[in-house]
Enzyme design. Structure first.
Site, PDB file in Angstrom:
ATOM      1  N   GLY A   1       5.233  -2.063  -9.949  1.00 54.13           N
ATOM      2  CA  GLY A   1       5.333  -3.374  -9.325  1.00 54.13           C
ATOM      3  C   GLY A   1       6.430  -3.621  -8.206  1.00 54.13           C
ATOM      4  O   GLY A   1       7.638  -3.666  -8.417  1.00 54.13           O
TER       5      GLY A   1
ATOM      6  N   PRO B   1       4.356 -12.042  -2.827  1.00 54.12           N
ATOM      7  CA  PRO B   1       3.640 -12.800  -2.021  1.00 54.12           C
ATOM      8  C   PRO B   1       4.301 -12.631  -0.539  1.00 54.12           C
ATOM      9  O   PRO B   1       3.739 -12.617   0.598  1.00 54.12           O
ATOM     10  CB  PRO B   1       3.957 -14.013  -2.416  1.00 54.12           C
ATOM     11  CG  PRO B   1       3.894 -14.027  -3.759  1.00 54.12           C
ATOM     12  CD  PRO B   1       4.542 -12.839  -4.214  1.00 54.12           C
ATOM     13  N   ASN B   2       5.580 -12.428  -0.342  1.00 52.33           N
ATOM     14  CA  ASN B   2       6.400 -12.209   0.695  1.00 52.33           C
ATOM     15  C   ASN B   2       6.768 -10.981   1.187  1.00 52.33           C
ATOM     16  O   ASN B   2       7.568 -10.820   1.947  1.00 52.33           O
ATOM     17  CB  ASN B   2       7.342 -13.412   1.133  1.00 52.33           C
ATOM     18  CG  ASN B   2       6.737 -14.644   1.346  1.00 52.33           C
ATOM     19  OD1 ASN B   2       5.662 -14.968   2.075  1.00 52.33           O
ATOM     20  ND2 ASN B   2       7.165 -15.813   0.487  1.00 52.33           N
TER      21      ASN B   2
ATOM     22  N   GLY C   1       5.150  -7.410   1.184  1.00 47.81           N
ATOM     23  CA  GLY C   1       4.214  -6.205   1.395  1.00 47.81           C
ATOM     24  C   GLY C   1       4.711  -5.346   2.128  1.00 47.81           C
ATOM     25  O   GLY C   1       5.360  -4.337   1.617  1.00 47.81           O
TER      26      GLY C   1
ATOM     27  N   HIS D   1     -28.534   5.623   6.402  1.00 48.26           N
ATOM     28  CA  HIS D   1     -29.460   5.097   5.345  1.00 48.26           C
ATOM     29  C   HIS D   1     -30.530   4.246   6.023  1.00 48.26           C
ATOM     30  O   HIS D   1     -31.629   3.814   5.262  1.00 48.26           O
ATOM     31  CB  HIS D   1     -28.729   4.597   4.261  1.00 48.26           C
ATOM     32  CG  HIS D   1     -28.404   5.507   3.255  1.00 48.26           C
ATOM     33  ND1 HIS D   1     -27.472   6.324   3.486  1.00 48.26           N
ATOM     34  CD2 HIS D   1     -28.742   5.819   1.801  1.00 48.26           C
ATOM     35  CE1 HIS D   1     -27.227   7.388   2.245  1.00 48.26           C
ATOM     36  NE2 HIS D   1     -28.067   6.910   1.315  1.00 48.26           N
ATOM     37  N   GLY D   2     -30.131   3.326   6.966  1.00 47.34           N
ATOM     38  CA  GLY D   2     -30.796   2.413   7.662  1.00 47.34           C
ATOM     39  C   GLY D   2     -30.684   1.102   6.857  1.00 47.34           C
ATOM     40  O   GLY D   2     -29.707   0.833   6.253  1.00 47.34           O
ATOM     41  N   GLY D   3     -31.788   0.420   6.659  1.00 48.13           N
ATOM     42  CA  GLY D   3     -32.013  -0.915   5.867  1.00 48.13           C
ATOM     43  C   GLY D   3     -31.653  -0.582   4.615  1.00 48.13           C
ATOM     44  O   GLY D   3     -30.703  -1.488   4.178  1.00 48.13           O
TER      45      GLY D   3
ATOM     46  N   GLU E   1      -0.677   0.588  -0.210  1.00 49.01           N
ATOM     47  CA  GLU E   1       0.458   1.807   0.080  1.00 49.01           C
ATOM     48  C   GLU E   1       0.961   1.900   1.339  1.00 49.01           C
ATOM     49  O   GLU E   1       1.429   3.002   1.799  1.00 49.01           O
ATOM     50  CB  GLU E   1       0.120   3.056  -0.553  1.00 49.01           C
ATOM     51  CG  GLU E   1      -0.213   2.951  -1.819  1.00 49.01           C
ATOM     52  CD  GLU E   1       0.681   2.705  -2.897  1.00 49.01           C
ATOM     53  OE1 GLU E   1       1.842   2.683  -2.395  1.00 49.01           O
ATOM     54  OE2 GLU E   1       0.321   2.016  -3.923  1.00 49.01           O
TER      55      GLU E   1
END
Length: 382
Positions: A123, A127-128, A130, A337-339, A362
């Site tokens: 942990g 929020p402020n 990172g 793979h296209g569509g 990270e």
């Protein structure tokens, strides 16, 4: 560098490959779409003693290295990205106790983490806080024989499902990073609660919950390392976390490549298999080359870690390059793979969504480049 594996290590690799082929890959889509933490896959990893590969045998680990841990992580991520993510995030809770824990802390917490009896989590993010890890404001105040924690962590992988957490809080906000302190926090401690589980672009079965501390009581003996040394714990843990992210990115890129090379051999256009077109062949060659280069960087970082040498710069190389290779390879796999590659009938659309995680978690690609440049300038100062 020597990437040869011992007989015992190779036996583990072979057993993991069998697990991937028989249990993980066939059920990967169901695991992702179920939207539930994959406890059944956790039990499979427990049964094979994979959670404690680098932990000392004294604490029920295998006493092997981070190179083997990384190879296993790559294999798991190739077969089932959700299982690989759980495995990697678990080490972020296990590693700091391995390195900084007292014998008593290791006996109490490292042993169940190494066996997988308990799942771990780390942990740090708020929020402020990172990319700016030093901006942590979760407060820890010493009262008698306990620290009282108040604050919120966000985007915590394994959050809510893990039983053991290493949490970074600040004992003196005026000191900035010098006030940061690491704590071992158990699920169920008074005042420790869980907030929302994020709804994400991908990894729907992987928990990323808020950790909420409201006058949470943590015993003083659960301080990890020393008061005021939490920034060191965080940086060391993030270094290993970058290896883990590089490993996961390589595994996911390999899964996308495997899907693409299989598809081009069966898909026909203009009267021939599309593998006959030079543009397709060149795309495959580029994908394979980049994956192998990214793999070697992740192995090098792991090997340096096992040798007790400085590995942080190479871990940043591996993380930034591996994550961006993963983005390019998954994008090319969809294109080949296209569509149908844009539909959920084929796994490549999920791989493309999942790849974005590795460029952010990270430490973003921008942060990795800063880390690399700072070290290069320090090493080449005139």
């Amino acid at each position: 560098m020597d990437f040869r594996f011992s007989e015992d290590e190779q036996m583990i690799i072979d057993a993991v490959q069998e697990l991937c082929d028989e249990e993980l890959k066939p059920n990967a889509k169901e695991t992702d779409e179920k939207g539930e933490y994959p406890w059944d896959k956790v039990q499979l990893l427990r049964d094979m003693d994979l959670f404690g590969i680098p932990a000392a045998e004294e604490y029920s680990g295998l006493g092997m290295g981070f190179l083997l841990w990384g190879v296993v992580g790559e294999m798991l991520s190739t077969a089932c990205t959700t299982t690989g993510a759980v495995y990697g995030a678990h080490m972020l809770g296990e590693y700091p106790i391995m390195v900084f824990g007292t014998p008593e802390q290791k006996e109490k917490y490292l042993t169940p983490l190494a066996t997988g009896e308990s799942i771990g989590a780390f942990g740090l993010t708020e929020p402020n806080a990172g990319s700016d890890a030093g901006a942590v404001t979760t407060k820890a105040e010493l009262r008698g024989d306990k620290y009282i924690l108040n604050g919120t962590k966000v985007f915590i992988t394994n959050g809510g499902d893990a039983e053991i957490y290493v949490v970074i809080a600040n004992i003196d906000l005026s000191k900035g990073t010098r006030g940061l302190t690491a704590f071992i926090v158990e699920k169920g401690m008074p005042g420790f609660e869980f907030g929302k589980d994020e709804e994400k672009m991908a990894y729907g079965s992987l928990s990323n919950r808020e950790l909420v501390f409201i006058d949470a009581e943590v015993p003083v003996e659960n301080v990890l390392h020393k008061p005021g040394r939490g920034f060191r714990v965080a940086l060391d843990t993030l270094g290993v976390g970058r290896i883990g992210m590089a490993v996961g990115a390589v595994g996911l890129a390999q899964a996308a490549f495997n899907a693409a090379i299989e598809y081009v051999q069966v898909r026909e256009q203009f009267g021939q298999k599309i593998m006959e077109f030079q543009a397709v062949r060149h795309a495959l060659a580029d994908m394979a080359t980049e994956i192998e280069a990214a793999r070697m960087l992740s192995w090098q970082a792991s090997w340096l870690k096992d040798q007790g040498e400085s590995f942080e710069k190479v871990a940043a190389f591996a993380k930034v390059y591996g994550s961006e290779v993963c983005a390019r390879v998954t994008n090319k796999a969809v294109q080949l793979h296209g569509g149908v590659g844009y539909t959920r009938e084929f796994p490549v659309e999920r791989y493309m969504r999942e790849s974005k995680l590795f460029e952010i978690v990270e430490g973003t690609s921008e942060i990795q480049r800063d880390i690399i440049a700072i070290r290069l300038l320090k090493e080449n100062r005139i």
